[in-house]
Design a protein around this motif. Structure first.
Motif, PDB file in Angstrom:
ATOM      1  N   LEU A 117     -22.188  25.170  40.373  1.00  0.00           N
ATOM      2  CA  LEU A 117     -23.272  24.243  40.056  1.00  0.00           C
ATOM      3  C   LEU A 117     -23.464  23.218  41.173  1.00  0.00           C
ATOM      4  O   LEU A 117     -24.594  22.877  41.528  1.00  0.00           O
ATOM      5  CB  LEU A 117     -22.987  23.531  38.734  1.00  0.00           C
ATOM      6  N   GLU A 118     -22.354  22.738  41.724  1.00  0.00           N
ATOM      7  CA  GLU A 118     -22.432  21.764  42.815  1.00  0.00           C
ATOM      8  C   GLU A 118     -23.039  22.393  44.069  1.00  0.00           C
ATOM      9  O   GLU A 118     -23.736  21.732  44.833  1.00  0.00           O
ATOM     10  CB  GLU A 118     -21.042  21.208  43.129  1.00  0.00           C
ATOM     11  N   GLU A 119     -22.765  23.685  44.248  1.00  0.00           N
ATOM     12  CA  GLU A 119     -23.249  24.382  45.441  1.00  0.00           C
ATOM     13  C   GLU A 119     -24.750  24.631  45.395  1.00  0.00           C
ATOM     14  O   GLU A 119     -25.438  24.580  46.419  1.00  0.00           O
ATOM     15  CB  GLU A 119     -22.506  25.710  45.604  1.00  0.00           C
ATOM     16  N   ILE A 120     -25.284  24.903  44.199  1.00  0.00           N
ATOM     17  CA  ILE A 120     -26.695  25.286  44.102  1.00  0.00           C
ATOM     18  C   ILE A 120     -27.620  24.115  43.783  1.00  0.00           C
ATOM     19  O   ILE A 120     -28.844  24.265  43.844  1.00  0.00           O
ATOM     20  CB  ILE A 120     -26.911  26.384  43.031  1.00  0.00           C
ATOM     21  N   LYS A 121     -27.068  22.947  43.455  1.00  0.00           N
ATOM     22  CA  LYS A 121     -27.911  21.860  42.967  1.00  0.00           C
ATOM     23  C   LYS A 121     -28.903  21.335  44.012  1.00  0.00           C
ATOM     24  O   LYS A 121     -29.933  20.759  43.658  1.00  0.00           O
ATOM     25  CB  LYS A 121     -27.062  20.708  42.435  1.00  0.00           C
ATOM     26  N   ASP A 122     -28.583  21.520  45.328  1.00  0.00           N
ATOM     27  CA  ASP A 122     -29.484  21.036  46.372  1.00  0.00           C
ATOM     28  C   ASP A 122     -30.318  22.153  46.983  1.00  0.00           C
ATOM     29  O   ASP A 122     -30.942  21.970  48.022  1.00  0.00           O
ATOM     30  CB  ASP A 122     -28.698  20.313  47.465  1.00  0.00           C
ATOM     31  N   VAL A 175     -25.694  19.809  35.541  1.00  0.00           N
ATOM     32  CA  VAL A 175     -25.846  19.163  36.844  1.00  0.00           C
ATOM     33  C   VAL A 175     -27.331  18.988  37.137  1.00  0.00           C
ATOM     34  O   VAL A 175     -28.127  19.907  36.930  1.00  0.00           O
ATOM     35  CB  VAL A 175     -25.191  19.997  37.974  1.00  0.00           C
ATOM     36  N   LYS A 176     -27.698  17.802  37.601  1.00  0.00           N
ATOM     37  CA  LYS A 176     -29.083  17.537  37.959  1.00  0.00           C
ATOM     38  C   LYS A 176     -29.362  18.022  39.377  1.00  0.00           C
ATOM     39  O   LYS A 176     -28.607  17.727  40.305  1.00  0.00           O
ATOM     40  CB  LYS A 176     -29.393  16.044  37.861  1.00  0.00           C
ATOM     41  N   SER A 177     -30.436  18.764  39.536  1.00  0.00           N
ATOM     42  CA  SER A 177     -30.802  19.278  40.854  1.00  0.00           C
ATOM     43  C   SER A 177     -31.261  18.142  41.764  1.00  0.00           C
ATOM     44  O   SER A 177     -31.952  17.220  41.327  1.00  0.00           O
ATOM     45  CB  SER A 177     -31.934  20.307  40.719  1.00  0.00           C
ATOM     46  N   THR A 178     -30.863  18.234  43.036  1.00  0.00           N
ATOM     47  CA  THR A 178     -31.282  17.246  44.031  1.00  0.00           C
ATOM     48  C   THR A 178     -32.313  17.825  44.997  1.00  0.00           C
ATOM     49  O   THR A 178     -32.685  17.163  45.964  1.00  0.00           O
ATOM     50  CB  THR A 178     -30.063  16.741  44.834  1.00  0.00           C
TER      51      THR A 178
END
Length: 210
Positions: free
Chosen positions: A116-121, A179-182
């Motif tokens: 999730l952290e990898e795809i959020k941006d 996770v909120k997308s950036t």
């Protein structure tokens, strides 16, 4: 501009089926509990549980409404308005929208969180489907929400931003992890427009030279 977005029929059928099974089981449990109090001649608790049984009964029709399988567009964006789930909403009445992409968990929670952290941006692929909530004000000024589930979340987000909706959010959900997308759709669209305008200007200059 007219852009149409469709529901995931297989996903909607699964959601309908789950709603029917779960609510049917809940009704059986509630009615069964009520029958025990009826045998005990406890009228108050019997009526209470029988009235409570109407809640899952009312939930089943809403599941059919929220998860259509007709194959028609569930979201249509034009130059002035949005048609979502059979409702026409003017641009001036839309306050914001929220998209949620649900993903399958990996083997461990740690791997899931890292994913999730990898795809959020990053920009979601066009084949990612997800829930789409539009918040708007009705004719009485009351804030309301209309729900849909669309196949191409990225395309739907871009269409509403191009229409003029400024406030939005995109979340990735995986069981309890959210996770909120950036990723900045607005900047991406602005850069693309700039590139298209530069290309069009170059073509215009070339035609003038010819």
């Amino acid at each position: 501009m007219k852009k149409e977005f469709f529901a995931d029929i297989l996903y909607n059928r699964q959601k309908r089926r789950s709603a029917i099974v779960l609510n049917s089981l809940l009704i059986v449990v509630i009615v069964g509990t009520a029958s025990i109090f009826i045998v005990k001649k406890d009228i108050i608790f019997s009526l209470f549980f029988l009235m409570f049984a109407f809640v899952p009964m009312l939930t089943i029709p809403s599941a059919f409404k929220n998860f259509p399988v007709h194959g028609n567009p569930v979201l249509t964006v034009t130059d002035k308005e949005v048609l979502i789930m059979g409702m026409d909403i003017k641009l001036k009445d839309i306050s914001s929208f929220k998209a949620t992409i649900c993903l399958q968990p990996l083997k461990t929670e740690k791997e899931t969180v890292e994913m999730l952290e990898e795809i959020k941006d990053k920009k979601p692929p066009e084949d990612f489907d997800g829930d789409f909530d539009i918040y708007y004000f009705d004719e009485n000024g009351k804030k309301k929400t209309v729900f849909s589930h669309v196949q191409n979340v990225s395309g739907a987000i871009e269409a509403l931003i191009e229409l003029g909706v400024k406030t939005y959010s995109l979340n990735y959900s995986c069981k309890k992890n959210v996770v909120k997308s950036t990723y900045d759709f607005k900047s991406d669209l602005a850069n693309r427009r700039q590139a298209e305008n530069a290309k069009a200007s170059k073509k215009s200059k070339t035609k003038q030279l010819i």
